[in-house]
Design a protein around this motif. Structure first.
Motif, mmCIF file in Angstrom:
data_model
loop_
_atom_site.group_PDB
_atom_site.id
_atom_site.type_symbol
_atom_site.label_atom_id
_atom_site.label_comp_id
_atom_site.label_asym_id
_atom_site.label_seq_id
_atom_site.Cartn_x
_atom_site.Cartn_y
_atom_site.Cartn_z
ATOM 1 N N SER A 1 -19.744 -11.885 -5.474
ATOM 2 C CA SER A 1 -20.254 -12.793 -4.437
ATOM 3 C C SER A 1 -20.552 -12.028 -3.157
ATOM 4 N N GLU A 2 -21.162 -12.743 -2.219
ATOM 5 C CA GLU A 2 -21.459 -12.136 -0.917
ATOM 6 C C GLU A 2 -20.181 -11.728 -0.203
ATOM 7 N N GLU A 3 -19.127 -12.520 -0.351
ATOM 8 C CA GLU A 3 -17.865 -12.202 0.309
ATOM 9 C C GLU A 3 -17.303 -10.882 -0.200
ATOM 10 N N HIS A 4 -17.407 -10.669 -1.535
ATOM 11 C CA HIS A 4 -16.897 -9.414 -2.094
ATOM 12 C C HIS A 4 -17.690 -8.228 -1.548
ATOM 13 N N SER B 1 -19.400 -8.141 1.198
ATOM 14 C CA SER B 1 -19.132 -8.022 2.632
ATOM 15 C C SER B 1 -17.847 -7.265 2.884
ATOM 16 N N VAL C 1 -11.303 -13.632 -1.874
ATOM 17 C CA VAL C 1 -11.401 -12.818 -0.645
ATOM 18 C C VAL C 1 -10.617 -13.525 0.455
ATOM 19 N N PRO D 1 -9.478 -14.951 4.042
ATOM 20 C CA PRO D 1 -10.310 -15.360 5.197
ATOM 21 C C PRO D 1 -10.252 -14.310 6.309
ATOM 22 N N SER D 2 -11.327 -14.296 7.109
ATOM 23 C CA SER D 2 -11.429 -13.320 8.199
ATOM 24 C C SER D 2 -10.439 -13.650 9.304
#
Length: 783
Positions: free
Chosen positions: A722-725, A727, A768, A770-771
């Motif tokens: 995914s985009e999160e991975h 990122s 992932v 959270p930030s």
């Protein structure tokens, strides 16, 4: 009519007018004839040139009319001659009737004149009747005086079983009695006279001992017949005498029936107690003697092992009796008796009744097996009814089944239910023993190949195989039903087994340090091996069933293989949970700066994995390979999950290079650890270990501009990323500008391919975090 007709002398118009007829039918017929003639003439003479043949048609029709008139006259003449002959016959009959009537009147007058003469002969007739009665009384006095002594003598002969002599005396007494009754009936008197009630009572009273003698002789006869089997081996003379007496009585019955069938006015009255039908009684007594062997059987004496012994005793007794009947008694009776066939029918009927009674009892499986085996195999075997010398007799006797088809099906159903109850109890006990073994303070036992196992699969397999083998001794149908029942119980056992595994795992997780659960993992692995053994047993049982058995039952068929797969998946899941539990203390130190400097704790993780893989080798294939694959997958997922925690963010290209080298070193250690998978040819289509070098290459890539191409390849190989991975991976590099990040993520978003068939996601299981940013810059991307 045309003009041509008038020229040739046609009929005048007045000639066409019909003449008055005497009967309307004649007038109607004449009208129809004229109409038909006109129709014919109009069709024949429709053209002028046809009128030239008018004379020929007229001549032909005249000849035809003359012929018809001649035939009519001949027919009427023959009818008139017949009527005249009939009238002449009637006149002759009337004359004869007058003559007969005159003769009858004369005969009536003569009969009236003779009636007065007949009345004078009545006294003479009465005197003749009295004379005949007195003559009969005088001639019967010696017999009458000797009746009582002969009755006593006959009683003595009966008691001493001198049956032939006793029967001869009895026949003499009955003959005297019949003669006296006949003489009193008036054989020499008027025809159709009826014996008075007083005379009948007098004779019956005087000969009262005769009836008692008949009963006593009958009792002795039937006692001899009922003990014929014993007498045949010792002294068959009484039995032969009894048969001769029965045949004498049958001859007397036949003579009486023949006399009554051709009876006239002077026929004798039927003797009292006739016909006796002693031959039918003979066979009835024979059947009662056979059934006496079964009536004496009690319920208690045939329960349990006693039932098999009882059936064996019946077999030997019936065979011995049949030998006696065929070799001894058959020669003592007339050939038309067919005594062997009669004994076979009697024995078969009694056995049918007896076994129906036995089948109605509350029998155990062993008792039902004894009955079924005796009925289906022993009874028709060469040792019993299938003997070569008895086959012909059995075909003549036309014996039916010993137990009906419905009765056999009910017995087999009872057998299966009884076995099912026993199997269910044994499976429950075996499972309880298995649960107790899980608490032992020692490793599970191993087989000759070194695989873990417990006693559970051996007990279950042997029990089901033995039940199927025993049921096959009865027939394939019972074998199939027993296997079907065993598969149902196996499915129930595996469901309970899976629940027990779940409880076992919960108990261990509550207190992992408990010494009672020191070999928790070992018994989980033993359980998996047990399931493999049970799977082979299930497949073997399914192969033993006949092909016609499928689809015979409306109930949902058992599916023990599905239950077994569920149990194996649950056990494997518990094994992986235990592996994760042992890896958990070392995972927080992974992909941190101490790890980057010293390489720790990867060797510790490898030691835990090596220990587990060594234990997995004690599991039977293919589950051993499955466990190794799952361990490999778990290790990679946890490794990538640690990477996604961003415990280590690179500050320079040297750190990125060092991080990639350390990841490759870890990958090499893991590959050396899991090299056995490649040797066994069970490497999955997507090797999870291939992900670590790919991520290392992504991190150590020097040119950030090439990241777009690198991410494209990564998404192609792992479409679930995914985009999160991505990122997070960009964050770990620490050198990615905002523009490159946006371009990479946009490319990933646009080129997200669907998951191919058979692909096992790996990034889907990795969340992932959270930030933790305190604020966000107001950029277009965030907006």
């Amino acid at each position: 009519m045309s003009a041509g007709d008038q020229k040739n002398g046609g009929d005048k118009p007045e000639d066409l007018v019909p003449r008055p007829a005497v009967w309307p039918e004649v007038e109607r017929a004449e009208c129809l004839a004229r109409g038909a003639a006109l129709k014919w003439a109009s069709g024949v003479f429709c053209r002028p040139e046809q009128l030239e043949r008018l004379s020929q048609y007229r001549k032909r029709e005249s000849q035809r009319t003359t012929s018809v008139h001649t035939r009519l006259k001949s027919l009427v003449q023959s009818y008139l001659e017949g009527v005249g002959w009939g009238l002449e016959q009637l006149r002759e009959a009337r004359a004869e009737l007058k003559e007969v009537s005159h003769t009858l009147r004369e005969a009536g007058l003569e009969s009236d004149q003779n009636a007065e003469g007949v009345k004078s002969l009545e006294s003479l007739r009465e005197a003749s009747v009295n004379h005949c009665q007195l003559l009969a009384a005088v001639s019967n006095l010696p017999r009458l005086y000797s009746v009582r002594s002969m009755v006593l003598e006959t009683e003595r002969l009966v008691e001493s079983r001198r049956l032939l002599e006793a029967h001869a005396r009895l026949m003499d007494l009955e003959h005297w009695q019949d003669d006296i009754l006949w003489q009193l009936h008036g054989a020499g008197g008027t025809a159709g006279s009826v014996l008075s009630t007083e005379d009948q009572e007098l004779v019956a009273k005087y000969f009262s001992g005769v009836g008692q003698l008949v009963d006593a002789l009958g009792r002795e006869l039937w006692a001899v017949v009922s003990s014929a089997l014993a007498l045949a081996r010792q002294n068959p003379t009484p039995f032969v005498s009894a048969v001769r007496i029965v045949e004498r009585e049958e001859a007397l019955d036949r003579a009486l029936l023949a006399e009554r069938g051709g009876s006239g006015a002077n026929s004798r009255p039927p003797p009292a107690g006739r016909p006796r039908r002693w031959r039918a009684c003979f066979f009835q007594v024979l059947e009662e003697a056979v059934s006496a062997r079964f009536r004496s059987v009690s319920y208690l004496h045939t329960r349990g092992p006693g039932l098999a012994g009882h059936l064996s005793a019946l077999q030997h007794a019936i065979v011995a009796d049949l030998d006696t009947v065929r070799h001894l008694l058959e020669h003592c009776v007339p050939e038309h008796y067919q005594l062997t066939g009669a004994y076979l029918r009697a024995s078969h009927r009694c056995l049918h009744t007896h076994l129906a009674q036995v089948s109605s009892w509350d029998l155990e499986s062993g008792e039902i097996f004894a009955v079924l085996n005796w009925v289906l195999h022993i009874y028709n075997s060469p040792d019993m009814m299938g003997h070569a010398e008895l086959v012909a007799e059995i075909e003549k006797a036309e014996l039916g089944p010993l137990i009906s088809t419905d009765g056999l099906e009910q017995l087999q159903s009872k057998y299966v239910q009884s076995v099912r109850k026993s199997v269910s109890e044994w499976m429950h006990k075996a499972l309880q023993v298995e649960l107790q073994d899980w608490q032992r303070d020692e490793e599970p036992d191993t087989d000759h190949e070194g695989f873990y196992q417990t006693s559970l699969p051996t007990i279950i397999t042997q029990m089901l195989e033995e039940n199927a083998r025993v049921a096959l001794m009865i027939g394939e149908s019972l074998r199939d039903q027993t296997i079907q029942m065993g598969l149902y119980e196996m499915e129930n056992l595996l469901n309970r087994f899976r629940e027990a595994l779940v409880d076992f795992g919960k108990e261990y997780r509550r207190d992992p340090s408990n010494n009672k659960n020191k070999f928790y993992l070992h018994y989980l692995l033993a359980s998996i091996s047990n399931c493999i053994i049970l799977k082979k047993s299930v497949e073997s049982l399914q192969l033993q069933r006949s092909s016609q058995f499928a689809g015979q039952f409306s109930r949902t068929p058992p599916n023990p293989l599905a239950a077994l797969n569920r149990a194996v998946r649950r056990a494997c899941r518990l094994v992986m949970d235990q592996l994760l539990l042992e890896l958990q203390p070392f995972l927080p130190g992974l992909l941190t700066r101490p790890w980057l400097a010293q390489g720790d704790p990867t060797p510790k993780l490898c030691r835990v994995l090596e220990h587990h893989l060594e234990l997995y080798s004690r599991v039977r294939p293919p589950c051993r390979q499955r466990l190794q694959e799952e361990a490999q997958w778990l290790m990679v997922v946890e490794y990538v999950r640690a990477l996604m925690q961003k415990r280590l963010v690179c500050r320079s290209s040297e750190e990125r290079k060092h991080l990639a080298q350390q990841m490759l070193q870890d990958d090499q250690l893991f590959r050396e650890l899991f090299h056995s998978l490649e040797g066994e040819g069970s490497v999955p289509e997507v090797n999870p270990l291939a992900l670590l070098p790919t991520l290392a290459d992504f991190i150590r890539l020097k040119d950030p501009g090439m990241l777009t191409l690198e991410v494209s390849g990564l998404a192609t190989k792992y479409p679930d990323i995914s985009e999160e991975h991505v990122s997070v991976l960009l964050d770990i590099r620490g050198d990615i500008s905002r523009d490159i990040r946006g371009a990479v993520l946009d490319l990933l978003e646009q080129s997200a391919p669907p998951l191919p068939a058979g692909y096992r996601p790996i990034f889907t299981d990795i969340l992932v975090p959270p930030s933790t940013m305190a604020f966000c810059l107001p950029t277009a991307k965030c907006a």
